[in-house]
Design a protein around this motif. Structure first.
Motif, PDB file in Angstrom:
ATOM      1  N   UNK A   1       0.845  -1.177   0.000  1.00 43.02           N
ATOM      2  CA  UNK A   1       0.000   0.000   0.000  1.00 43.02           C
ATOM      3  C   UNK A   1       0.892   1.243   0.000  1.00 43.02           C
ATOM      4  N   UNK A   2       0.346   2.299  -0.564  1.00 45.44           N
ATOM      5  CA  UNK A   2       1.097   3.536  -0.709  1.00 45.44           C
ATOM      6  C   UNK A   2       0.251   4.701  -0.202  1.00 45.44           C
ATOM      7  N   UNK A   3       0.905   5.603   0.544  1.00 44.52           N
ATOM      8  CA  UNK A   3       0.232   6.812   1.033  1.00 44.52           C
ATOM      9  C   UNK A   3       0.231   7.827  -0.095  1.00 44.52           C
ATOM     10  N   UNK A   4      -0.982   8.236  -0.513  1.00 44.85           N
ATOM     11  CA  UNK A   4      -1.065   9.108  -1.686  1.00 44.85           C
ATOM     12  C   UNK A   4      -1.606  10.493  -1.385  1.00 44.85           C
ATOM     13  N   UNK A   5      -2.201  10.691  -0.202  1.00 43.54           N
ATOM     14  CA  UNK A   5      -2.837  11.974   0.075  1.00 43.54           C
ATOM     15  C   UNK A   5      -2.981  12.142   1.576  1.00 43.54           C
ATOM     16  N   UNK A   6      -2.853  13.391   2.055  1.00 40.40           N
ATOM     17  CA  UNK A   6      -3.087  13.718   3.459  1.00 40.40           C
ATOM     18  C   UNK A   6      -4.322  14.595   3.569  1.00 40.40           C
ATOM     19  N   UNK A   7      -5.466  14.013   3.953  1.00 43.58           N
ATOM     20  CA  UNK A   7      -6.672  14.822   4.113  1.00 43.58           C
ATOM     21  C   UNK A   7      -6.535  15.784   5.283  1.00 43.58           C
ATOM     22  N   UNK A   8      -7.268  16.888   5.219  1.00 50.83           N
ATOM     23  CA  UNK A   8      -7.208  17.890   6.286  1.00 50.83           C
ATOM     24  C   UNK A   8      -7.873  17.413   7.566  1.00 50.83           C
ATOM     25  N   UNK A   9      -8.893  16.566   7.419  1.00 52.42           N
ATOM     26  CA  UNK A   9      -9.631  16.099   8.592  1.00 52.42           C
ATOM     27  C   UNK A   9     -10.296  14.764   8.273  1.00 52.42           C
ATOM     28  N   UNK A  10     -10.956  14.188   9.299  1.00 51.18           N
ATOM     29  CA  UNK A  10     -11.619  12.899   9.116  1.00 51.18           C
ATOM     30  C   UNK A  10     -12.723  12.945   8.069  1.00 51.18           C
ATOM     31  N   UNK A  11     -13.468  14.030   8.042  1.00 51.25           N
ATOM     32  CA  UNK A  11     -14.572  14.147   7.093  1.00 51.25           C
ATOM     33  C   UNK A  11     -14.063  14.084   5.653  1.00 51.25           C
ATOM     34  N   UNK A  12     -13.053  14.881   5.341  1.00 51.18           N
ATOM     35  CA  UNK A  12     -12.500  14.849   3.990  1.00 51.18           C
ATOM     36  C   UNK A  12     -11.935  13.471   3.671  1.00 51.18           C
ATOM     37  N   UNK A  13     -11.249  12.883   4.628  1.00 50.99           N
ATOM     38  CA  UNK A  13     -10.672  11.559   4.411  1.00 50.99           C
ATOM     39  C   UNK A  13     -11.726  10.516   4.090  1.00 50.99           C
ATOM     40  N   UNK A  14     -12.812  10.494   4.849  1.00 46.66           N
ATOM     41  CA  UNK A  14     -13.854   9.507   4.608  1.00 46.66           C
ATOM     42  C   UNK A  14     -14.592   9.771   3.299  1.00 46.66           C
ATOM     43  N   UNK A  15     -14.808  11.044   2.962  1.00 49.00           N
ATOM     44  CA  UNK A  15     -15.421  11.367   1.667  1.00 49.00           C
ATOM     45  C   UNK A  15     -14.574  10.832   0.506  1.00 49.00           C
ATOM     46  N   UNK A  16     -13.256  10.990   0.621  1.00 47.88           N
ATOM     47  CA  UNK A  16     -12.372  10.518  -0.446  1.00 47.88           C
ATOM     48  C   UNK A  16     -12.323   8.998  -0.506  1.00 47.88           C
ATOM     49  N   UNK A  17     -12.320   8.334   0.651  1.00 48.09           N
ATOM     50  CA  UNK A  17     -12.361   6.862   0.673  1.00 48.09           C
ATOM     51  C   UNK A  17     -13.615   6.374  -0.041  1.00 48.09           C
ATOM     52  N   UNK A  18     -14.760   6.991   0.263  1.00 48.01           N
ATOM     53  CA  UNK A  18     -16.026   6.593  -0.349  1.00 48.01           C
ATOM     54  C   UNK A  18     -16.052   6.910  -1.841  1.00 48.01           C
ATOM     55  N   UNK A  19     -15.508   8.081  -2.237  1.00 47.08           N
ATOM     56  CA  UNK A  19     -15.470   8.441  -3.650  1.00 47.08           C
ATOM     57  C   UNK A  19     -14.608   7.448  -4.421  1.00 47.08           C
ATOM     58  N   UNK A  20     -13.453   7.100  -3.873  1.00 46.56           N
ATOM     59  CA  UNK A  20     -12.577   6.138  -4.543  1.00 46.56           C
ATOM     60  C   UNK A  20     -13.248   4.769  -4.643  1.00 46.56           C
ATOM     61  N   UNK A  21     -13.944   4.352  -3.586  1.00 46.66           N
ATOM     62  CA  UNK A  21     -14.652   3.068  -3.618  1.00 46.66           C
ATOM     63  C   UNK A  21     -15.702   3.056  -4.725  1.00 46.66           C
ATOM     64  N   UNK A  22     -16.385   4.193  -4.927  1.00 46.24           N
ATOM     65  CA  UNK A  22     -17.397   4.265  -5.985  1.00 46.24           C
ATOM     66  C   UNK A  22     -16.768   4.146  -7.368  1.00 46.24           C
ATOM     67  N   UNK A  23     -15.467   4.423  -7.465  1.00 48.64           N
ATOM     68  CA  UNK A  23     -14.736   4.306  -8.727  1.00 48.64           C
ATOM     69  C   UNK A  23     -13.976   2.980  -8.829  1.00 48.64           C
ATOM     70  N   UNK A  61      -5.186  10.828  -9.577  1.00 50.52           N
ATOM     71  CA  UNK A  61      -5.895  11.540 -10.636  1.00 50.52           C
ATOM     72  C   UNK A  61      -7.354  11.794 -10.216  1.00 50.52           C
ATOM     73  N   UNK A  62      -8.019  10.795  -9.652  1.00 49.16           N
ATOM     74  CA  UNK A  62      -9.411  10.949  -9.218  1.00 49.16           C
ATOM     75  C   UNK A  62      -9.528  12.001  -8.117  1.00 49.16           C
ATOM     76  N   UNK A  63      -8.583  12.016  -7.183  1.00 48.19           N
ATOM     77  CA  UNK A  63      -8.604  13.003  -6.100  1.00 48.19           C
ATOM     78  C   UNK A  63      -8.374  14.403  -6.655  1.00 48.19           C
ATOM     79  N   UNK A  64      -7.454  14.539  -7.600  1.00 48.26           N
ATOM     80  CA  UNK A  64      -7.204  15.851  -8.215  1.00 48.26           C
ATOM     81  C   UNK A  64      -8.452  16.351  -8.931  1.00 48.26           C
ATOM     82  N   UNK A  65      -9.142  15.482  -9.655  1.00 48.78           N
ATOM     83  CA  UNK A  65     -10.379  15.871 -10.338  1.00 48.78           C
ATOM     84  C   UNK A  65     -11.458  16.246  -9.322  1.00 48.78           C
ATOM     85  N   UNK A  66     -11.559  15.487  -8.249  1.00 48.38           N
ATOM     86  CA  UNK A  66     -12.546  15.750  -7.199  1.00 48.38           C
ATOM     87  C   UNK A  66     -12.296  17.126  -6.570  1.00 48.38           C
TER      88      UNK A  66
END
Length: 86
Positions: A1-23, A61-66
């Protein structure tokens, strides 16, 4: 596994986890259980979004677009008069 992004808080982190899962990209929010210790631990660098090595570039790439997304014209309210529009 690779660390690719540092979210500002738990909310942003969970939103990104869910967005990536949807993709179709499996992601893990590393450090989410440490957030309660802020004040005792350094405040930055606790959270990290982890994905498999094979998915790292696509996930970035998905996070940058988001993060670059803008609201569609006409979706924003004309004024914010203290009323929450849901």
């Amino acid at each position: 596994m690779r660390r690719i992004y540092e979210p500002e808080n738990l909310l942003e982190g969970q939103l990104l986890v869910d967005m990536l899962a949807s993709e179709g990209v499996a992601a893990h929010l590393h450090g989410q259980h440490l957030a309660g210790a802020v004040g005792e631990l350094p405040a930055c660098g606790l959270l990290g979004l982890m994905v498999g090595d094979a998915d790292a570039e696509r996930a970035r790439m998905l996070i940058a677009e988001y993060n670059a997304a803008q609201p569609l014209p006409g979706d924003e309210p004309e004024s914010f008069q203290g009323v929450l529009l849901c």
